[in-house]
Design a protein around this motif. Structure first.
Motif, PDB file in Angstrom:
ATOM      1  N   GLN A  56      30.090  37.606  46.895  1.00 15.74           N
ATOM      2  CA  GLN A  56      29.334  38.835  47.096  1.00 15.74           C
ATOM      3  C   GLN A  56      30.347  39.922  47.402  1.00 15.74           C
ATOM      4  OE1 GLN A  56      26.240  37.405  45.893  1.00 15.74           O
ATOM      5  NE2 GLN A  56      25.816  39.343  46.840  1.00 15.74           N
ATOM      6  N   GLN A  57      30.198  41.056  46.751  1.00 13.84           N
ATOM      7  CA  GLN A  57      31.110  42.165  46.999  1.00 13.84           C
ATOM      8  C   GLN A  57      30.351  43.448  46.773  1.00 13.84           C
ATOM      9  OE1 GLN A  57      35.099  41.766  45.514  1.00 13.84           O
ATOM     10  NE2 GLN A  57      35.236  43.940  45.092  1.00 13.84           N
ATOM     11  N   GLY A  58      30.430  44.341  47.711  1.00 14.20           N
ATOM     12  CA  GLY A  58      29.706  45.593  47.588  1.00 14.20           C
ATOM     13  C   GLY A  58      28.219  45.313  47.447  1.00 14.20           C
ATOM     14  N   ALA A  59      27.613  45.934  46.446  1.00 16.80           N
ATOM     15  CA  ALA A  59      26.170  45.795  46.229  1.00 16.80           C
ATOM     16  C   ALA A  59      25.823  44.668  45.273  1.00 16.80           C
ATOM     17  CB  ALA A  59      25.612  47.106  45.695  1.00 16.80           C
ATOM     18  N   GLY A  60      26.821  43.900  44.843  1.00 16.93           N
ATOM     19  CA  GLY A  60      26.531  42.890  43.839  1.00 16.93           C
ATOM     20  C   GLY A  60      27.324  41.611  43.997  1.00 16.93           C
ATOM     21  N   THR A  61      27.372  40.878  42.904  1.00 14.72           N
ATOM     22  CA  THR A  61      28.054  39.590  42.849  1.00 14.72           C
ATOM     23  C   THR A  61      29.164  39.676  41.813  1.00 14.72           C
ATOM     24  OG1 THR A  61      26.018  38.442  43.413  1.00 14.72           O
ATOM     25  CG2 THR A  61      27.737  37.136  42.380  1.00 14.72           C
ATOM     26  N   VAL A  62      30.323  39.163  42.171  1.00 11.04           N
ATOM     27  CA  VAL A  62      31.457  39.109  41.252  1.00 11.04           C
ATOM     28  C   VAL A  62      31.686  37.657  40.861  1.00 11.04           C
ATOM     29  CG1 VAL A  62      33.926  39.549  40.938  1.00 11.04           C
ATOM     30  CG2 VAL A  62      32.530  41.138  42.293  1.00 11.04           C
ATOM     31  N   VAL A  63      31.718  37.408  39.555  1.00 11.85           N
ATOM     32  CA  VAL A  63      32.059  36.094  39.022  1.00 11.85           C
ATOM     33  C   VAL A  63      33.451  36.239  38.421  1.00 11.85           C
ATOM     34  CG1 VAL A  63      31.462  34.276  37.383  1.00 11.85           C
ATOM     35  CG2 VAL A  63      29.638  35.557  38.536  1.00 11.85           C
ATOM     36  N   GLU A  64      34.416  35.585  39.043  1.00 11.80           N
ATOM     37  CA  GLU A  64      35.808  35.677  38.613  1.00 11.80           C
ATOM     38  C   GLU A  64      36.161  34.441  37.802  1.00 11.80           C
ATOM     39  OE1 GLU A  64      40.219  36.201  40.615  1.00 11.80           O
ATOM     40  OE2 GLU A  64      38.435  36.229  41.874  1.00 11.80           O
ATOM     41  N   ILE A  65      36.746  34.669  36.644  1.00 14.65           N
ATOM     42  CA  ILE A  65      37.061  33.565  35.729  1.00 14.65           C
ATOM     43  C   ILE A  65      38.559  33.568  35.441  1.00 14.65           C
ATOM     44  CG2 ILE A  65      36.574  32.588  33.460  1.00 14.65           C
ATOM     45  CD1 ILE A  65      34.001  34.374  33.535  1.00 14.65           C
ATOM     46  N   ALA A  66      39.137  32.386  35.372  1.00 13.30           N
ATOM     47  CA  ALA A  66      40.534  32.232  34.987  1.00 13.30           C
ATOM     48  C   ALA A  66      40.618  31.136  33.933  1.00 13.30           C
ATOM     49  CB  ALA A  66      41.384  31.878  36.192  1.00 13.30           C
ATOM     50  N   GLY A  67      41.469  31.336  32.936  1.00 15.17           N
ATOM     51  CA  GLY A  67      41.634  30.367  31.857  1.00 15.17           C
ATOM     52  C   GLY A  67      40.938  30.831  30.600  1.00 15.17           C
ATOM     53  N   ASP A  68      40.815  29.941  29.659  1.00 13.42           N
ATOM     54  CA  ASP A  68      40.182  30.267  28.384  1.00 13.42           C
ATOM     55  C   ASP A  68      38.675  30.054  28.459  1.00 13.42           C
ATOM     56  OD1 ASP A  68      42.685  30.772  27.368  1.00 13.42           O
ATOM     57  OD2 ASP A  68      42.854  28.850  26.328  1.00 13.42           O
ATOM     58  N   LEU A  69      37.943  30.907  27.771  1.00 16.03           N
ATOM     59  CA  LEU A  69      36.499  30.725  27.620  1.00 16.03           C
ATOM     60  C   LEU A  69      36.262  30.227  26.204  1.00 16.03           C
ATOM     61  CD1 LEU A  69      34.763  33.759  29.345  1.00 16.03           C
ATOM     62  CD2 LEU A  69      34.555  31.339  29.891  1.00 16.03           C
ATOM     63  N   ASP A  70      36.036  28.939  26.086  1.00  8.68           N
ATOM     64  CA  ASP A  70      35.802  28.345  24.783  1.00  8.68           C
ATOM     65  C   ASP A  70      34.671  27.328  24.892  1.00  8.68           C
ATOM     66  OD1 ASP A  70      36.978  26.103  25.978  1.00  8.68           O
ATOM     67  OD2 ASP A  70      38.917  26.473  25.060  1.00  8.68           O
ATOM     68  N   MET A  71      34.461  26.556  23.846  1.00  5.72           N
ATOM     69  CA  MET A  71      33.336  25.616  23.822  1.00  5.72           C
ATOM     70  C   MET A  71      33.377  24.615  24.977  1.00  5.72           C
ATOM     71  SD  MET A  71      32.615  24.904  19.752  1.00  5.72           S
ATOM     72  CE  MET A  71      33.437  23.368  19.890  1.00  5.72           C
TER      73      MET A  71
END
Length: 111
Positions: free
Chosen positions: A5-20
């Motif tokens: 949770q950060q500020g007024a919302g939600t942060v989803v932090e991603i590291a690495g490749d986004l693949d299948m």
């Protein structure tokens, strides 16, 4: 992948490749965030060097789900290689892209 949770919302932090192989985890996390009642979501892609169509699809589904709930989705820290995918598919014309999470939060507050 982390969520905070950060500020007024939600942060989803991603590291690495986004693949299948990794996108199902992202899809599930975004579903949990949206169904949990969060209406402002920033996906921090600063740690993502590659994204294929499955990652793109997960972001579009989250955007649609949030819009149906009068919510907002922004992407932050998008690297050039990922930005190219978003541009070629014109997703960057629909989902806002911001240099930093803070910039995305400001845009969400203004909307």
């Amino acid at each position: 992948m982390s969520t905070r949770q950060q500020g007024a919302g939600t942060v989803v932090e991603i590291a690495g490749d986004l693949d299948m192989s990794t996108t199902p985890q992202l899809r599930e996390r975004l579903r949990e965030v949206v169904e949990g009642g969060n209406r402002v979501v920033v996906v921090d892609l600063a740690g993502v060097g590659f994204m294929d169509s499955s990652g793109l699809g997960a972001l579009v589904v989250a955007y649609r789900d949030l819009r149906e709930r009068n919510g907002w989705l922004g992407l932050a820290g998008v690297r050039r290689s990922v930005r190219t995918v978003l541009s070629i598919t014109s997703v960057d014309q629909v989902i806002g892209i911001y240099d930093t999470v803070r910039d995305a939060e400001r845009a969400a507050s203004a909307s």
